[in-house]
Design a protein around this motif. Structure first.
Motif, PDB file in Angstrom:
ATOM      1  N   PRO A  49       1.293 -63.447   5.190  1.00 30.47           N
ATOM      2  CA  PRO A  49       2.146 -62.260   5.326  1.00 30.47           C
ATOM      3  C   PRO A  49       2.318 -61.474   4.022  1.00 30.47           C
ATOM      4  O   PRO A  49       2.564 -60.267   4.055  1.00 30.47           O
ATOM      5  CB  PRO A  49       3.482 -62.846   5.790  1.00 30.47           C
ATOM      6  N   ALA A  50       2.175 -62.130   2.873  1.00 27.72           N
ATOM      7  CA  ALA A  50       2.320 -61.428   1.587  1.00 27.72           C
ATOM      8  C   ALA A  50       1.193 -60.423   1.356  1.00 27.72           C
ATOM      9  O   ALA A  50       1.326 -59.510   0.540  1.00 27.72           O
ATOM     10  CB  ALA A  50       2.378 -62.433   0.445  1.00 27.72           C
ATOM     11  N   VAL A  51       0.094 -60.563   2.108  1.00 29.37           N
ATOM     12  CA  VAL A  51      -1.002 -59.599   2.004  1.00 29.37           C
ATOM     13  C   VAL A  51      -0.495 -58.202   2.376  1.00 29.37           C
ATOM     14  O   VAL A  51      -0.950 -57.190   1.834  1.00 29.37           O
ATOM     15  CB  VAL A  51      -2.193 -60.015   2.906  1.00 29.37           C
ATOM     16  N   TYR A  52       0.492 -58.148   3.304  1.00 32.67           N
ATOM     17  CA  TYR A  52       1.028 -56.858   3.747  1.00 32.67           C
ATOM     18  C   TYR A  52       1.707 -56.085   2.622  1.00 32.67           C
ATOM     19  O   TYR A  52       1.916 -54.884   2.749  1.00 32.67           O
ATOM     20  CB  TYR A  52       2.031 -57.063   4.885  1.00 32.67           C
ATOM     21  N   ARG A  53       2.059 -56.749   1.550  1.00 31.04           N
ATOM     22  CA  ARG A  53       2.631 -56.022   0.407  1.00 31.04           C
ATOM     23  C   ARG A  53       1.582 -55.159  -0.284  1.00 31.04           C
ATOM     24  O   ARG A  53       1.920 -54.267  -1.055  1.00 31.04           O
ATOM     25  CB  ARG A  53       3.211 -57.014  -0.611  1.00 31.04           C
ATOM     26  N   HIS A  54       0.326 -55.462  -0.034  1.00 28.57           N
ATOM     27  CA  HIS A  54      -0.765 -54.761  -0.710  1.00 28.57           C
ATOM     28  C   HIS A  54      -1.578 -53.883   0.230  1.00 28.57           C
ATOM     29  O   HIS A  54      -2.067 -52.822  -0.186  1.00 28.57           O
ATOM     30  CB  HIS A  54      -1.681 -55.783  -1.392  1.00 28.57           C
ATOM     31  N   PHE A  55      -1.747 -54.324   1.467  1.00 23.00           N
ATOM     32  CA  PHE A  55      -2.520 -53.577   2.459  1.00 23.00           C
ATOM     33  C   PHE A  55      -1.814 -53.685   3.804  1.00 23.00           C
ATOM     34  O   PHE A  55      -1.310 -54.758   4.147  1.00 23.00           O
ATOM     35  CB  PHE A  55      -3.942 -54.144   2.567  1.00 23.00           C
ATOM     36  N   PRO A  56      -1.787 -52.587   4.583  1.00 24.98           N
ATOM     37  CA  PRO A  56      -1.044 -52.625   5.850  1.00 24.98           C
ATOM     38  C   PRO A  56      -1.627 -53.585   6.878  1.00 24.98           C
ATOM     39  O   PRO A  56      -0.903 -54.089   7.740  1.00 24.98           O
ATOM     40  CB  PRO A  56      -1.074 -51.178   6.351  1.00 24.98           C
ATOM     41  N   ASN A  57      -2.933 -53.843   6.805  1.00 28.16           N
ATOM     42  CA  ASN A  57      -3.562 -54.776   7.730  1.00 28.16           C
ATOM     43  C   ASN A  57      -4.958 -55.135   7.206  1.00 28.16           C
ATOM     44  O   ASN A  57      -5.415 -54.586   6.199  1.00 28.16           O
ATOM     45  CB  ASN A  57      -3.640 -54.189   9.157  1.00 28.16           C
ATOM     46  N   LYS A  58      -5.609 -56.020   7.931  1.00 25.12           N
ATOM     47  CA  LYS A  58      -6.933 -56.491   7.505  1.00 25.12           C
ATOM     48  C   LYS A  58      -7.964 -55.362   7.555  1.00 25.12           C
ATOM     49  O   LYS A  58      -8.841 -55.272   6.685  1.00 25.12           O
ATOM     50  CB  LYS A  58      -7.357 -57.658   8.413  1.00 25.12           C
ATOM     51  N   GLN A  59      -7.851 -54.481   8.532  1.00 24.62           N
ATOM     52  CA  GLN A  59      -8.785 -53.365   8.639  1.00 24.62           C
ATOM     53  C   GLN A  59      -8.658 -52.410   7.448  1.00 24.62           C
ATOM     54  O   GLN A  59      -9.653 -51.890   6.950  1.00 24.62           O
ATOM     55  CB  GLN A  59      -8.558 -52.607   9.947  1.00 24.62           C
ATOM     56  N   ALA A  60      -7.428 -52.212   6.975  1.00 23.11           N
ATOM     57  CA  ALA A  60      -7.225 -51.358   5.799  1.00 23.11           C
ATOM     58  C   ALA A  60      -7.864 -51.983   4.565  1.00 23.11           C
ATOM     59  O   ALA A  60      -8.390 -51.279   3.690  1.00 23.11           O
ATOM     60  CB  ALA A  60      -5.739 -51.130   5.569  1.00 23.11           C
ATOM     61  N   LEU A  61      -7.830 -53.303   4.491  1.00 24.30           N
ATOM     62  CA  LEU A  61      -8.471 -54.009   3.376  1.00 24.30           C
ATOM     63  C   LEU A  61      -9.986 -53.823   3.433  1.00 24.30           C
ATOM     64  O   LEU A  61     -10.637 -53.529   2.413  1.00 24.30           O
ATOM     65  CB  LEU A  61      -8.095 -55.487   3.443  1.00 24.30           C
ATOM     66  N   LEU A  62     -10.553 -53.926   4.622  1.00 29.39           N
ATOM     67  CA  LEU A  62     -11.987 -53.670   4.795  1.00 29.39           C
ATOM     68  C   LEU A  62     -12.316 -52.232   4.401  1.00 29.39           C
ATOM     69  O   LEU A  62     -13.310 -51.973   3.714  1.00 29.39           O
ATOM     70  CB  LEU A  62     -12.401 -53.935   6.249  1.00 29.39           C
ATOM     71  N   GLY A  63     -11.472 -51.310   4.817  1.00 32.40           N
ATOM     72  CA  GLY A  63     -11.681 -49.909   4.470  1.00 32.40           C
ATOM     73  C   GLY A  63     -11.657 -49.683   2.968  1.00 32.40           C
ATOM     74  O   GLY A  63     -12.485 -48.944   2.426  1.00 32.40           O
TER      75      GLY A  63
END
Length: 198
Positions: A49-63
């Motif tokens: 869940p702490a990933v959400y502090r950096h990216f809104p979701n996994k797809q945004a991280l891929l983007g």
């Protein structure tokens, strides 16, 4: 570069960079669908869940990975062309730039090849636009060397050259058995130039 930032801002920027790097590695190994937020968090020492502090979701991280690398290629290629060397020297510099990219970004290349369809529509359009602009840099340089070749054919040559260079990550471990960095770069550079000028 994280100069001029507070310690907190620098730590956040470093964590985001680590997430991008580890996400590229994991997506390359397991595929986008095979990686969970928990996997991503664990890879950089945080909870899922702490990933959400950096990216809104996994797809945004891929983007962020694929739009980022497309911008990096366009900016780097643009800088090569802007140096104002003769076309022949510029082509050599573009090839060296792309070979260096391929040898240092194997995970990102594998992700880009396999996961473009997993991007949001907006990010996919952005990646495609940046890729087209990068190709056009090469077309302009090639046109300075091959005036009689139509632009469409020069685009085919550029894409074929990228395919040749970018295929390296798929066979790198086997191919490098007994082949040092300098020799590998030389082989790729020679083959890339031959494919463009054939």
């Amino acid at each position: 570069m994280t100069t001029g930032l507070t310690d907190r801002e620098r730590a956040k920027a470093d964590r985001q960079a680590a997430l991008l790097r580890e996400a590229a590695r994991l997506f390359a190994e397991r595929g986008f669908a095979g990686v969970s937020l928990e996997d991503l968090g664990t890879a950089v020492g945080i909870t899922g869940p702490a990933v959400y502090r950096h990216f809104p979701n996994k797809q945004a991280l891929l983007g962020a990975i694929l739009v980022g690398v497309s911008r990096t290629l366009l900016d780097g290629g643009g800088a090569v062309v802007a140096a104002g060397r003769p076309s022949d020297d510029t082509l050599d510099a573009l090839i060296a730039f792309h070979v260096d990219f391929a040898l240092t970004s194997a995970d990102v290349i594998r992700v880009q090849d396999r996961e473009l369809a997993s991007l949001s529509d907006a990010d996919r359009r952005t990646v495609r636009r940046l890729q087209r602009e990068y190709v056009e840099l090469w077309v302009v340089v090639l046109d300075g060397l091959r005036h009689a070749v139509p632009a469409a054919a020069l685009r085919v040559r550029a894409h074929a050259c990228f395919g040749l260079i970018n295929s390296t990550p798929y066979s790198l471990h086997a191919a490098r058995n007994g082949v040092g960095d300098a020799q590998l770069r030389s082989i790729l550079t020679t083959m890339a130039r031959a494919s463009l000028m054939a």
